[in-house]
Design a protein around this motif. Sequence first.
Motif, PDB file in Angstrom:
ATOM      1  N   ALA A   4     -17.276 -11.642   1.593  1.00 44.96           N
ATOM      2  CA  ALA A   4     -16.907 -12.364   2.459  1.00 44.96           C
ATOM      3  C   ALA A   4     -15.461 -13.081   2.327  1.00 44.96           C
ATOM      4  N   ALA A   5     -15.110 -13.422   1.317  1.00 48.54           N
ATOM      5  CA  ALA A   5     -13.684 -13.748   1.030  1.00 48.54           C
ATOM      6  C   ALA A   5     -12.717 -12.827   1.218  1.00 48.54           C
ATOM      7  N   LEU A   6     -13.120 -11.560   0.739  1.00 52.07           N
ATOM      8  CA  LEU A   6     -12.118 -10.288   1.027  1.00 52.07           C
ATOM      9  C   LEU A   6     -11.979 -10.193   2.628  1.00 52.07           C
ATOM     10  N   ALA A   7     -13.126 -10.283   3.259  1.00 49.43           N
ATOM     11  CA  ALA A   7     -13.314 -10.037   4.802  1.00 49.43           C
ATOM     12  C   ALA A   7     -12.626 -11.155   5.354  1.00 49.43           C
ATOM     13  N   THR A  10      -9.184 -14.843   2.520  1.00 48.26           N
ATOM     14  CA  THR A  10      -8.989 -15.864   1.447  1.00 48.26           C
ATOM     15  C   THR A  10      -9.543 -15.253   0.180  1.00 48.26           C
ATOM     16  N   ALA A  11      -9.543 -14.183  -0.212  1.00 47.09           N
ATOM     17  CA  ALA A  11     -10.005 -13.898  -1.531  1.00 47.09           C
ATOM     18  C   ALA A  11      -8.790 -13.881  -2.445  1.00 47.09           C
ATOM     19  N   HIS A  12      -7.545 -13.805  -2.070  1.00 44.85           N
ATOM     20  CA  HIS A  12      -6.514 -13.760  -2.789  1.00 44.85           C
ATOM     21  C   HIS A  12      -5.745 -15.138  -2.802  1.00 44.85           C
ATOM     22  N   ARG A  13      -6.381 -16.091  -2.446  1.00 47.68           N
ATOM     23  CA  ARG A  13      -5.669 -17.460  -2.540  1.00 47.68           C
ATOM     24  C   ARG A  13      -5.682 -17.786  -4.133  1.00 47.68           C
ATOM     25  N   ARG A  14      -4.435 -18.152  -4.182  1.00 52.85           N
ATOM     26  CA  ARG A  14      -4.444 -18.690  -5.905  1.00 52.85           C
ATOM     27  C   ARG A  14      -5.498 -19.979  -6.009  1.00 52.85           C
ATOM     28  N   SER A  15      -6.106 -20.094  -7.210  1.00 47.90           N
ATOM     29  CA  SER A  15      -7.409 -20.920  -7.484  1.00 47.90           C
ATOM     30  C   SER A  15      -7.204 -21.239  -8.937  1.00 47.90           C
ATOM     31  N   GLN A  64     -18.138  -1.197   1.300  1.00 46.28           N
ATOM     32  CA  GLN A  64     -17.085  -0.447   0.724  1.00 46.28           C
ATOM     33  C   GLN A  64     -15.548  -1.087   0.289  1.00 46.28           C
ATOM     34  N   PRO A  65     -15.193  -1.942   1.057  1.00 45.04           N
ATOM     35  CA  PRO A  65     -14.043  -2.576   0.518  1.00 45.04           C
ATOM     36  C   PRO A  65     -14.131  -3.133  -0.628  1.00 45.04           C
ATOM     37  N   THR A  66     -15.355  -3.763  -0.664  1.00 43.55           N
ATOM     38  CA  THR A  66     -15.620  -4.815  -2.161  1.00 43.55           C
ATOM     39  C   THR A  66     -15.784  -3.920  -3.178  1.00 43.55           C
TER      40      THR A  66
END
Length: 420
Positions: A4-7, A10-15, A64-66
């Motif tokens: 869901a984050a990749l879609a 937001t998955a690449h936000r520094r955390s 597939q993207p994941t």
Amino acid sequence: MLQAALAAGTAHRRSVFELFPRRLPEGRRYGVVAGVGRALDAIERFRFDDDVLAVLRDGEVVDQPTLDWLADYRFSGDVWGYPEGEVYFPYSPLVIVEASFAEAVVLETLLLSIYNHDSAIASAASRMTMAAHDRPCIEMGARRTHEEAAVASARAAYVAGFTATSNLAARQRYGVPTAGTSAHSFTLLHDSEEDAFRAQISSLGTGTTLLVDTYDVTEAVRLGVELAGPDLGAVRLDSGDLGDLAHQVRRQLDELGATKTRIVVTSDLDEFAIAALGAAPVDGYGVGTELVTGSGHPTCGFVYKLVAREDDDGSMVSVAKKSKDKISIGGRKYALRRLNHRGVAEAEVVGIGEPPVNDGNDRPLLVPLVRGGEVVGRESLEAARARHRSSREELPLTARMLSKGETVLETIHIGEPEHH
């Protein structure tokens, strides 16, 4: 979460994720960090290979993207943490992971499973070795837990002061010293106890340890000294009133001239039983079930929470969970052990957003473990053992009490952040 984050982009936000305990197990006065070396090894080899990806693809677990993202997974972030053997307290920031959300979030179960298990064992082991004072403790719990947990337990116990393990896999993987004794089955195999003792001494030498409670302890001790001579290494007691038996056996050994023969006791020992044997002439303890089950606390209750993340403007903002009884404290943490002028620990001081002020003799607790995806914090078990001894010795005397009580150090937070 990853899909869901990749879609959502937001998955690449520094955390920043933090692994920490909200509390110690009930009644415990301190905990011990263990599993750091195992965690670093695990991060280094954490991959999603073709077989794993096939399971995720065939079961339609993720899209597939994941799958494509997982196929290229290599942790490239930074990790700081308390080094192995260090003591900890509620809200100690034991591990800080800084990376993209995607890279850090998939490490949650990996890190929690290692740290929760190994630290529980080390925390119990520390209480046991403290109760034993300078008498050696041998880890013998492999038959009372999962076969992989047994190896990790032997390693964690060694960090917290155990001198050896009966688990040869721990020797193979981690270099933990090994020791052991024969079982009752060896005695029962032979036509007589004399035949069994003679076979053992002939093969292993007079320095071996004879198990003397298969039939009659007094007769077995007499027989063992007769066959091995006064240089018999040790006798083991595995049943009965261990304190009374140890006194009886010590008197008998001394009367037989075997004044240097040691007495090793086993049989469901925990820290309380070890402490109760403090006045008995016992030379060593073999500990199994209670050690590998954390002496009543098989997990530490560590959690892994997001405490800061990048916003749309590229700035880092603090975030925190506020659920009742399960709060977390947002912000990147820094920690030091506050010491008084005598070198005795007074508090766990955690700075939020910036390091707390060191008044000159305080001790910083967080060290770099991974930098840019490369492990930089690997060290020997001997270094971890030495650290545990010194950090435990810093604690107030109340840390030595086995009775239930409050944590010996208060955790003080400096610089509360504004939560997003």
